[in-house]
Design a protein around this motif. Structure first.
Motif, PDB file in Angstrom:
ATOM      1  N   GLN A  75      21.783 114.663  92.431  1.00  0.00           N
ATOM      2  CA  GLN A  75      21.245 113.684  91.486  1.00  0.00           C
ATOM      3  C   GLN A  75      19.810 114.045  91.105  1.00  0.00           C
ATOM      4  O   GLN A  75      19.426 113.981  89.939  1.00  0.00           O
ATOM      5  CB  GLN A  75      21.288 112.280  92.090  1.00  0.00           C
ATOM      6  N   ARG A 103      18.243 115.911 101.318  1.00  0.00           N
ATOM      7  CA  ARG A 103      18.440 114.470 101.579  1.00  0.00           C
ATOM      8  C   ARG A 103      17.223 113.875 102.292  1.00  0.00           C
ATOM      9  O   ARG A 103      16.804 112.756 101.980  1.00  0.00           O
ATOM     10  CB  ARG A 103      19.708 114.245 102.389  1.00  0.00           C
ATOM     11  N   ARG A 104      16.656 114.620 103.232  1.00  0.00           N
ATOM     12  CA  ARG A 104      15.453 114.130 103.927  1.00  0.00           C
ATOM     13  C   ARG A 104      14.278 114.030 102.961  1.00  0.00           C
ATOM     14  O   ARG A 104      13.547 113.044 102.963  1.00  0.00           O
ATOM     15  CB  ARG A 104      15.096 115.044 105.101  1.00  0.00           C
ATOM     16  N   GLU A 130      21.340 120.997 101.638  1.00  0.00           N
ATOM     17  CA  GLU A 130      21.722 119.616 101.343  1.00  0.00           C
ATOM     18  C   GLU A 130      21.038 118.655 102.326  1.00  0.00           C
ATOM     19  O   GLU A 130      20.484 117.628 101.923  1.00  0.00           O
ATOM     20  CB  GLU A 130      23.243 119.485 101.419  1.00  0.00           C
ATOM     21  N   GLN A 131      21.062 118.979 103.613  1.00  0.00           N
ATOM     22  CA  GLN A 131      20.423 118.124 104.622  1.00  0.00           C
ATOM     23  C   GLN A 131      18.910 118.042 104.405  1.00  0.00           C
ATOM     24  O   GLN A 131      18.322 116.963 104.464  1.00  0.00           O
ATOM     25  CB  GLN A 131      20.719 118.654 106.030  1.00  0.00           C
ATOM     26  N   SER A 148      20.537 111.783  95.944  1.00  0.00           N
ATOM     27  CA  SER A 148      21.107 112.967  96.578  1.00  0.00           C
ATOM     28  C   SER A 148      20.427 114.189  95.957  1.00  0.00           C
ATOM     29  O   SER A 148      19.850 114.089  94.861  1.00  0.00           O
ATOM     30  CB  SER A 148      22.616 113.030  96.333  1.00  0.00           C
ATOM     31  N   PRO A 149      20.505 115.348  96.600  1.00  0.00           N
ATOM     32  CA  PRO A 149      19.939 116.550  95.992  1.00  0.00           C
ATOM     33  C   PRO A 149      20.529 116.848  94.608  1.00  0.00           C
ATOM     34  O   PRO A 149      19.801 117.244  93.698  1.00  0.00           O
ATOM     35  CB  PRO A 149      20.268 117.648  97.009  1.00  0.00           C
ATOM     36  N   HIS A 206      14.864 111.042 100.388  1.00  0.00           N
ATOM     37  CA  HIS A 206      15.234 109.741 100.950  1.00  0.00           C
ATOM     38  C   HIS A 206      14.485 108.585 100.276  1.00  0.00           C
ATOM     39  O   HIS A 206      15.067 107.538  99.995  1.00  0.00           O
ATOM     40  CB  HIS A 206      15.005 109.738 102.465  1.00  0.00           C
ATOM     41  N   GLN A 257      11.261 122.244  98.508  1.00  0.00           N
ATOM     42  CA  GLN A 257      12.527 122.721  99.078  1.00  0.00           C
ATOM     43  C   GLN A 257      12.752 124.180  98.702  1.00  0.00           C
ATOM     44  O   GLN A 257      13.162 124.988  99.540  1.00  0.00           O
ATOM     45  CB  GLN A 257      13.696 121.874  98.606  1.00  0.00           C
TER      46      GLN A 257
END
Length: 141
Positions: free
Chosen positions: A33, A21-22, A17-18, A30-31, A25, A110
């Motif tokens: 979405q 998000r990076r 998740e973190q 959000s991941p 951005h 990712q």
């Protein structure tokens, strides 16, 4: 022992998740979405929420929140279905289509980072274990 597995699953989720998000951005997504939008963009034509919910395996309320956010951010339109005015069609906007390749590339990056160093057999085993865990939880409901 079993608690450590649950903790590890939560830690992997939080790290993913973190990282997501990076990566996302720039789009303000959000991941979750981004995953929904990427799923819509990869489909031919449009679909309705129930089809998407079934495909992704998420709850109606969760999908509704994600779709509302995508619509508010200008990535999604929801016109009425011409064949059934009780349903809304989910249509990515031109803004979403313009960003489709870059968004998909970010998601693939990712995934590559997440799976880096795993052998195909390890990945197959991980998929099988995670599917079984999901099945166990679904049956327990």
């Amino acid at each position: 022992m079993n608690e450590s597995i649950l903790l590890l699953i939560r830690q992997v989720y939080a790290s993913a998740e973190q990282y997501g998000r990076r990566q996302l951005h720039a789009w303000g997504l959000s991941p979750a979405q981004a995953f929904v939008l990427d799923s819509l963009l990869s489909r031919e034509g449009t679909c309705c929420a129930s089809e998407l919910r079934e495909m992704l395996g998420i709850s109606k309320s969760t999908l509704s929140e994600l779709l509302t956010a995508l619509q508010a951010k200008g990535f999604l339109e929801t016109p009425l279905d011409p064949l059934d005015d009780r349903k809304k069609r989910l249509m990515p906007t031109p803004k979403a289509r313009q960003q489709a390749k870059a968004l998909h590339a970010a998601i693939q990056t990712q995934l590559q980072v997440l799976l880096q160093g795993l052998l195909p057999q390890q990945l197959d085993c991980a998929k099988a274990v995670l599917c079984r865990m999901r099945e166990n939880l679904t049956q327990a409901e």
